[in-house]
Design a protein around this motif. Sequence first.
Motif, short mmCIF file in Angstrom:
data_model
loop_
_atom_site.label_atom_id
_atom_site.label_comp_id
_atom_site.label_asym_id
_atom_site.label_seq_id
_atom_site.Cartn_x
_atom_site.Cartn_y
_atom_site.Cartn_z
N PHE A 1 7.45 3.04 6.58
CA PHE A 1 6.01 3.88 6.24
C PHE A 1 6.78 5.34 6.99
O PHE A 1 6.70 6.05 6.54
N ALA A 2 7.02 5.24 8.22
CA ALA A 2 7.93 6.63 8.32
C ALA A 2 9.00 6.93 7.67
O ALA A 2 8.89 8.41 7.13
N ALA A 3 9.85 6.12 6.47
CA ALA A 3 10.61 6.79 5.53
C ALA A 3 10.33 7.62 4.44
O ALA A 3 10.46 8.30 3.33
N VAL B 1 7.05 -6.13 10.37
CA VAL B 1 6.45 -4.80 10.92
C VAL B 1 7.16 -3.82 11.02
O VAL B 1 6.98 -2.17 10.09
N TRP B 2 8.28 -4.14 11.12
CA TRP B 2 9.21 -2.84 11.21
C TRP B 2 10.12 -2.47 10.09
O TRP B 2 10.65 -2.04 10.32
N ALA C 1 0.74 -1.63 0.17
CA ALA C 1 0.34 0.14 -0.03
C ALA C 1 0.74 1.26 -0.49
O ALA C 1 0.37 2.49 -0.52
N LEU C 2 1.87 1.05 0.51
CA LEU C 2 2.73 2.41 1.10
C LEU C 2 3.49 2.40 -0.93
O LEU C 2 3.30 3.98 -1.34
N GLY C 3 3.56 1.72 -1.60
CA GLY C 3 4.01 1.83 -3.04
C GLY C 3 3.20 2.20 -3.97
O GLY C 3 2.66 3.47 -5.17
N SER D 1 0.36 8.78 5.95
CA SER D 1 -0.15 7.86 7.67
C SER D 1 -1.76 7.53 7.09
O SER D 1 -2.58 6.07 8.40
N GLY D 2 -2.19 7.81 6.41
CA GLY D 2 -3.98 7.32 5.52
C GLY D 2 -3.35 6.33 5.29
O GLY D 2 -4.43 5.09 5.29
N SER D 3 -2.74 5.76 4.56
CA SER D 3 -3.33 4.56 4.09
C SER D 3 -2.58 3.55 5.32
O SER D 3 -3.14 1.62 5.22
#
Length: 343
Positions: free
Chosen positions: A198-200, A193-194, A80-82, A291-293
């Motif tokens: 998402f932070a990046a 998880v780590w 989902a990030l991509g 963050s919403g994703s």
Amino acid sequence: MTATKTDAPVAPAGRGKQPAAGEPAGPARSERVSALVQQHGALAVLMVVSLVASFSFDSFATGDNVGNMATSSAFLAIVALGMTFVIITGGIDLSVGSLFALGGVLAAWGSRHGTLVALLLPLVVCGAVGVVNGLLVARSRLAPFIVTLAAMLGARGLMLALTDEGAETYLIGKGSFLAELGQGTTFGLGNPVWMALFAAGAVVLRRTRFGQHVYAVGGNEDAAALMGAPVARTKILVYTLSGVLAGLAGALNAAWLASGVTILGNGMELEAISAVVIGGTLLTGGLGYVSGSLVGVLLLKVIQNVINQIGSLDSSYQQVVSGAFLAVVVVAQTWLGRRRQLM
């Protein structure tokens, strides 16, 4: 263009400004409320659903259940990030589900030649598919839907060819570093998880010139080109990123299962799109939140877990609920968008 301090691009002049003396404060306040609902509405729903589930089911809020949900969410979250980057540019990527499965098979096959090969091979191959997608979309100006649909079929066919139509399953040796990477835990949470990154991803969108180009291309491609933004390069990069992350998610999933399972990834592209849209990213592009994703992914997984907790409902109801919720979110986004344009 310079980076901003928000996930979304700077609002056009005249939007969101403080009203002058004598002007009514209502429109500006309503616009802020609409923006907050669009950005954080999914988070509020997630909190309410989680709170109700915690009181309704004794095993919902336990450490084991939360840890399992977090780990199972990590793979979809990476995909989902991509997808978030792609949709913000106004595109779509239907190939991520097949690339997820292909990445898992390549990682399991490559594990026979060492952990480095097992990790790099899916990233390189899936990233190459993303490059081809980006080139066809950006340079040949083909529709992203058609291009990535073709890539989805091609990647699935390549995966089946590598596994003799799914008859052969490659295994990852127990005790190997790759298996530990997928099955081990750090600070009580599974290693995948780590690696959700998402932070990046949020930093890239909020603090880099590339992130601002992504928003600009999605907001108005012609205007972005006139301002000097590298439109074609930005599109190629976001599709490449989507392919790489799908391959990474597949490799981690294979490490978690200790095998390259060929039947995985079916429909994952739709789950990823749903999570991104539920999280507040507009399908038309130009506005979105990393963050919403993440919240959208967690909400889908919590709904699935609640249905499993009920026990009397078939797992297919999760798709029914997710589809209904997605329809509500899209209607709400359209209404909020039109309302903000009229203010």
